[in-house]
Motif scaffolding. Structure first.
Motif, PDB file in Angstrom:
ATOM      1  N   SER A  45       0.840  -1.193   0.000  1.00 38.27           N
ATOM      2  CA  SER A  45       0.000   0.000   0.000  1.00 38.27           C
ATOM      3  C   SER A  45       0.875   1.243   0.000  1.00 38.27           C
ATOM      4  O   SER A  45       2.088   1.172   0.112  1.00 38.27           O
ATOM      5  N   GLY A 152      -9.298  -7.767   3.136  1.00 43.47           N
ATOM      6  CA  GLY A 152     -10.056  -6.943   2.190  1.00 43.47           C
ATOM      7  C   GLY A 152     -10.077  -7.409   0.756  1.00 43.47           C
ATOM      8  O   GLY A 152     -10.659  -6.745  -0.098  1.00 43.47           O
ATOM      9  N   LYS A 153      -9.457  -8.525   0.447  1.00 40.98           N
ATOM     10  CA  LYS A 153      -9.462  -9.013  -0.937  1.00 40.98           C
ATOM     11  C   LYS A 153      -9.858 -10.489  -0.945  1.00 40.98           C
ATOM     12  O   LYS A 153      -9.789 -11.166   0.056  1.00 40.98           O
ATOM     13  N   GLY A 154     -10.250 -10.962  -2.126  1.00 43.00           N
ATOM     14  CA  GLY A 154     -10.487 -12.392  -2.289  1.00 43.00           C
ATOM     15  C   GLY A 154     -11.904 -12.830  -1.976  1.00 43.00           C
ATOM     16  O   GLY A 154     -12.833 -12.038  -1.868  1.00 43.00           O
ATOM     17  N   VAL A 157     -14.582 -11.415   0.824  1.00 39.07           N
ATOM     18  CA  VAL A 157     -15.297 -10.144   0.635  1.00 39.07           C
ATOM     19  C   VAL A 157     -16.656 -10.374  -0.022  1.00 39.07           C
ATOM     20  O   VAL A 157     -17.609  -9.635   0.222  1.00 39.07           O
ATOM     21  N   TYR A 279      -9.319  -0.532  -8.128  1.00 37.77           N
ATOM     22  CA  TYR A 279     -10.522  -1.159  -7.581  1.00 37.77           C
ATOM     23  C   TYR A 279     -11.628  -0.119  -7.481  1.00 37.77           C
ATOM     24  O   TYR A 279     -11.359   1.088  -7.401  1.00 37.77           O
ATOM     25  N   ASP A 301     -11.667  -1.988   5.379  1.00 33.51           N
ATOM     26  CA  ASP A 301     -11.971  -1.875   3.949  1.00 33.51           C
ATOM     27  C   ASP A 301     -12.709  -3.086   3.385  1.00 33.51           C
ATOM     28  O   ASP A 301     -13.067  -3.092   2.207  1.00 33.51           O
TER      29      ASP A 301
END
Length: 416
Positions: A45, A152-154, A157, A279, A301
């Motif tokens: 990030s 927050g990914k995958g 979510v 995103y 997030d």
């Protein structure tokens, strides 16, 4: 002793896990990578954490890098003029620096998350290295009092439904490209203190330059946010880090030559020092239902993902963690049911809604009164300072930013 499972070892998940651990809860933390893998991996990030978010870390006594990381005392805004061209005669029509009331800091998440994971384990926490699927959570939800999802990914979510009323965009609004570098020269204006630079190139995108602490010491982050399909949207498919940096610098020279002048001798901090992607900013419903009927609560997030244009991701994660931690501690031994989950999220949303509103506003071309405000801040230091401190407390933008009448009244009060 209440048993809590935290899935995802980012800013929010680790902050909650360490906070609960310090209060005697039995906490299990699931991460898809070990601390060593995080530390030696790719940057995750950009992050610039402002005073309130940093204070949450101090309150938990996990601000381990505060003395090493650059103290960011200002936030500068530049707006490129229409004269920017291939001839390098790029000029700025607006250029100012606002002073922050409390300093900000950026610590590479590879440093912080790895360090926090090791601290959690050293303090007796159960750290499970395993990429969690929905089926795993279905099993775990029966053995824990509460399951928090902060990955927050995958796949996970997808358990959380998009909140259409709070999500005006369904596609990415910026193409993102990050490079961590050593060798950045000082800012020509106010070199005596560190500042984040926000460079706005109308119709093209934004360049952010921020001092940070990375695995190899002090560095700077060069972060392009490009309008999709525009001249900055050129990083897709670029896998080679040196090619990524060359492209970053080429765009600096073309669109922000005043920043390029500081960057002529930079080199990447390490082979993992670049990142690109995009995103869609999305707010989701906070409660996920598992196939077996169990409920999980989304964190940070997972439930409120904003574009990084306003630098709020890590700040929001820290604020969400602090709010959730307080809600858990004050709930005592009562069940963590759907009503509690919704109330806990609603309490966080009181803060987060201001971030979402401001971020979504900044993704659109600025209306005339906002341009007037940003322009006026060049002559009126209190306006520059107030804008800069809005990054710490975005709720203040309600008072002087969104409505032409309020902006006009505020500026008139400064000049009257």
């Amino acid at each position: 002793m209440r048993k809590i499972l935290v899935v995802g070892a980012g800013q929010a998940g680790l902050q909650i896990a360490l906070g609960l651990q310090s209060q005697g809860y039995e906490v299990t933390l699931m991460s898809n990578r070990t601390a060593d893998e995080v530390r030696s991996g790719r940057v995750m990030s950009t992050q610039c954490m402002f005073h309130t978010a940093l204070q949450h870390e101090r309150d938990l006594q996990v601000n381990f890098w505060e003395s090493q990381a650059p103290k960011i005392e200002g936030l500068g805004v530049s707006v490129a003029g229409p004269t920017v061209s291939d001839s390098n005669e790029g000029s700025r029509v607006i250029d100012w620096v606002g002073k922050l009331d409390g300093f900000a800091q950026s610590v590479d998440q590879r440093v912080k998350m790895a360090g926090w994971m090791e601290t959690f384990a050293q303090r007796g926490g159960q750290l499970v290295i395993h990429g969690a699927a929905v089926s795993d959570l279905d099993y775990f939800s029966r053995t824990y009092d509460l399951v928090l999802v902060s990955a927050g990914k995958g796949e996970l979510v997808s358990m959380f439904e998009r909140d259409a009323a709070r999500s005006p965009y369904d596609t990415p609004q910026r193409a993102l490209a990050v490079a961590y570098v050593h060798g950045m020269g000082p800012r020509p204006e106010h070199p005596e203190f560190d500042a984040v630079r926000c460079n706005l190139v109308p119709g093209v995108g934004e360049l952010f330059v921020m001092p940070t602490l990375t695995t190899s010491g002090r560095a700077d982050i060069l972060f392009w946010e490009g309008v999709p399909g525009g001249p900055l949207d050129v990083f897709q498919g670029v896998k080679d880090p040196s090619e990524h940096l060359a492209l970053t610098l080429e765009l600096l020279e073309k669109f922000t030559p005043w920043e390029y002048a500081r960057a002529t001798k930079v080199e990447l901090t390490d082979a993992g020092g670049t990142l690109s992607g995009r995103y869609a900013p999305t707010v989701r419903k906070p409660i996920g239902q598992l196939p077996g009927g169990g409920l999980v609560l989304g964190v940070a997030d997972v439930v409120v993902a904003n574009d990084p244009i306003t630098g709020q991701g890590s700040n929001s994660a820290s604020k969400c963690a602090a709010s959730y931690l307080d809600s858990i501690l004050s709930h005592g031994d009562k069940p963590f049911d759907a009503e509690w989950m919704q109330t806990t999220f609603d309490r966080y949303w009181e803060t987060a809604q201001h971030v979402t509103k401001w971020t979504n506003a900044m993704l659109s071309p600025p209306p005339e009164h906002v341009l007037n405000l940003i322009g006026a801040a060049g002559q009126l230091q209190p306006a520059a300072d107030r804008f800069a401190n809005g990054f710490n407390d975005p709720s203040d933008f309600e008072n002087f930013f969104y409505e032409p009448e309020k902006t006009g009244a505020y500026l008139a009060g400064l000049t009257g």
